[in-house]
Design an enzyme around this catalytic site. Structure first.
Site, PDB file in Angstrom:
ATOM      1  N   SER A  96       0.852  -1.193   0.000  1.00  0.00           N
ATOM      2  CA  SER A  96       0.000   0.000   0.000  1.00  0.00           C
ATOM      3  C   SER A  96       0.888   1.244   0.000  1.00  0.00           C
ATOM      4  O   SER A  96       2.077   1.157  -0.331  1.00  0.00           O
ATOM      5  CB  SER A  96      -0.930  -0.026   1.212  1.00  0.00           C
ATOM      6  N   ASN A  97       0.354   2.385   0.338  1.00  0.00           N
ATOM      7  CA  ASN A  97       1.152   3.617   0.361  1.00  0.00           C
ATOM      8  C   ASN A  97       0.643   4.539   1.459  1.00  0.00           C
ATOM      9  O   ASN A  97      -0.302   4.211   2.181  1.00  0.00           O
ATOM     10  CB  ASN A  97       1.101   4.288  -1.018  1.00  0.00           C
ATOM     11  N   ARG A  98       1.252   5.724   1.565  1.00  0.00           N
ATOM     12  CA  ARG A  98       0.987   6.591   2.710  1.00  0.00           C
ATOM     13  C   ARG A  98      -0.250   7.478   2.556  1.00  0.00           C
ATOM     14  O   ARG A  98      -0.508   8.318   3.412  1.00  0.00           O
ATOM     15  CB  ARG A  98       2.215   7.482   2.943  1.00  0.00           C
ATOM     16  N   ALA A 135      -4.677   7.261  -4.454  1.00  0.00           N
ATOM     17  CA  ALA A 135      -3.300   6.834  -4.726  1.00  0.00           C
ATOM     18  C   ALA A 135      -3.358   5.327  -4.961  1.00  0.00           C
ATOM     19  O   ALA A 135      -3.193   4.527  -4.037  1.00  0.00           O
ATOM     20  CB  ALA A 135      -2.414   7.164  -3.535  1.00  0.00           C
TER      21      ALA A 135
END
Ligand code: CTP
Length: 411
Positions: A205-207, A272
């Site tokens: 995943s991402n921030r 995102a």
């Protein structure tokens, strides 16, 4: 007739709120007044009731219609809420969410943008808590009608006099215009990160916090749009006013967004989306070993590029681009690659904005133009972005109808 709630707090200038109530009535509003206890030391509710023909609310337990909780009822029914004059006490209580009287309770329950006209002694206005309260309210979308400089009741000269009534009315009408700029349009927003499972307990995943997407959904709603909101997993509550699809993976995001695209006039892709996913999801849990391990990744579908292919011909689409630095040319290339009409560029090399932060600073790039928001709260950025996209949508619509007219005329 649009409904306006005028919140009057106890500044010496609250006698001017009587004229202001009439000015708003002349501007076409049905006006109802809520007064704080201190305001009633200066002016009586009877005066406002006679001027407006509407009952005032003063006590937090006032219940003109039994069982309807007047503070919620008034907040829901109001098309606009104006706090004028707004004292230091009222501003600080509303900013901090302390609804300890009827007016503060209405202001906290109200979900649209508030017009605030401060009036107080210059030292109280300059004080840190009041300035912080004004910043907070502005970040949440309030329109502040700055006071004037002049001699205030204490005999001092300084900033703090209530703005002229005409300015307060003008700011309110401008806000009402902005609040209608997406009226009748359906807006689809993608938001948050996606999670691509490796096994039952791990994912890629991402921030992304999802804050920008929520701000866009909220801003679109305050501008009169019907909102569909497709979000990956975030810690944020669902926007109450939107049709929400909660998803995990890019594939699920694509499916949910495609189910809405046939209805969308405006699409804003703030998600995102993970560009890759593990080729295989391991059942249960991958076990630890001593050997290096390679994870095979497959490319995910490009959600916004797929939406662009299925969108209504008149729909206007905007993607986001995370660029390290200015990146306007890269953004323009992305615009063409994805088939969208605009790209909102985030400079991800800056630590003070964007990912996880409460503020942003956007550049909006179209084929023909570039504009900058400046650094603001994410809600303010969202309002700015949607104003620009609404204008672009109108321009494109005008172009299309002209083309249709030319077609009809057989030219
Ligand atoms: N996007 C999408 N589906 C993907 C990837 C991205 O819908 N699988 C959308 C995002 O919501 C965003 C925009 O496309 O609106 C971002 O485009 P992307 O190509 O991922 O660009 P960047 O994140 O800026 O990075 P890069 O191209 O450098 O990888």
């Amino acid at each position: 007739m649009p409904k306006l709630v005028l919140g009057v707090s106890g500044s010496i200038s609250c006698y001017r709120a009587c004229d202001l109530a009439r000015d708003f009535m002349r501007a076409g509003y049905e006006v109802r007044v809520a007064l704080t206890d201190s305001a009633q030391k200066f002016v009586s509710p009877v005066l406002f009731e006679t001027l407006t023909g509407q009952a005032c609310l003063v006590d937090v337990f006032d219940e003109p219609e039994r069982g309807r909780m007047a503070h919620i009822d008034w907040a829901r029914q109001a098309d606009v809420l104006v706090l004028a004059p707004a004292t230091a006490s009222l501003l600080n209580r509303v900013a901090a969410g302390i609804g300890d009287d009827m007016l503060a309770a209405i202001a906290i329950a109200y979900e649209g943008r508030i017009v605030v006209a401060p009036a107080m002694n210059p030292s109280m206005l300059a004080s840190e808590p009041t300035q912080e309260a004004l910043r907070l309210l502005e970040a949440r979308g309030a329109v502040i009608v700055e006071g004037q400089e002049g001699d205030v009741a204490s005999g001092e000269l300084g900033q703090g006099k209530l703005a002229p009534n005409a300015q307060i009315v003008e700011a309110t009408l401008a806000l009402a215009r902005a609040s209608r700029s997406l009226a009748g349009l359906r807006v689809l927003v993608t938001s948050g990160p996606t999670r691509e499972p490796i096994d039952d307990v791990r994912f890629l995943s991402n921030r992304s916090s999802g804050k920008m997407g929520v701000a866009i959904a909220k801003a679109a709603w305050t501008m009169g749009a019907e909102v569909a909101f497709v979000t990956g997993p975030t810690a944020l509550p669902d926007p109450r006013y939107a049709k929400v699809h909660r998803v995990q993976t890019a594939d699920e995001m694509l499916r949910a967004a495609l189910s809405e695209i046939g209805n969308a006039d405006l699409v804003v892709a703030a998600a995102a989306v993970a560009d890759y996913r593990p080729a295989q999801r391991v059942e249960g849990k991958l076990r630890r070993g001593d050997e290096p391990m390679a994870l095979e990744l497959l490319p995910n579908p490009d959600v916004i590029a797929n939406l662009a292919q299925r969108a209504l011909p008149q729909a206007t689409l905007c993607a986001f681009a995370a660029e390290p630095g200015e990146g306007l040319e890269e953004a323009r290339a992305k615009l063409r690659r994805k088939g969208v009409h605009a790209i909102a560029v985030n400079d991800v090399s800056r630590a003070d904005i964007g990912l996880e932060s409460d503020e942003n600073d956007l550049a909006l790039v179209t084929e023909a133009s570039e504009a900058r928001s400046g650094k603001m709260s994410k809600l303010r950025c969202a309002l700015w972005l949607l104003e620009n996209l609404a204008a672009l949508h109108r321009e494109r619509g005008a172009g299309a109808s002209l083309a249709e007219k030319v077609g009809e005329a057989g030219v």
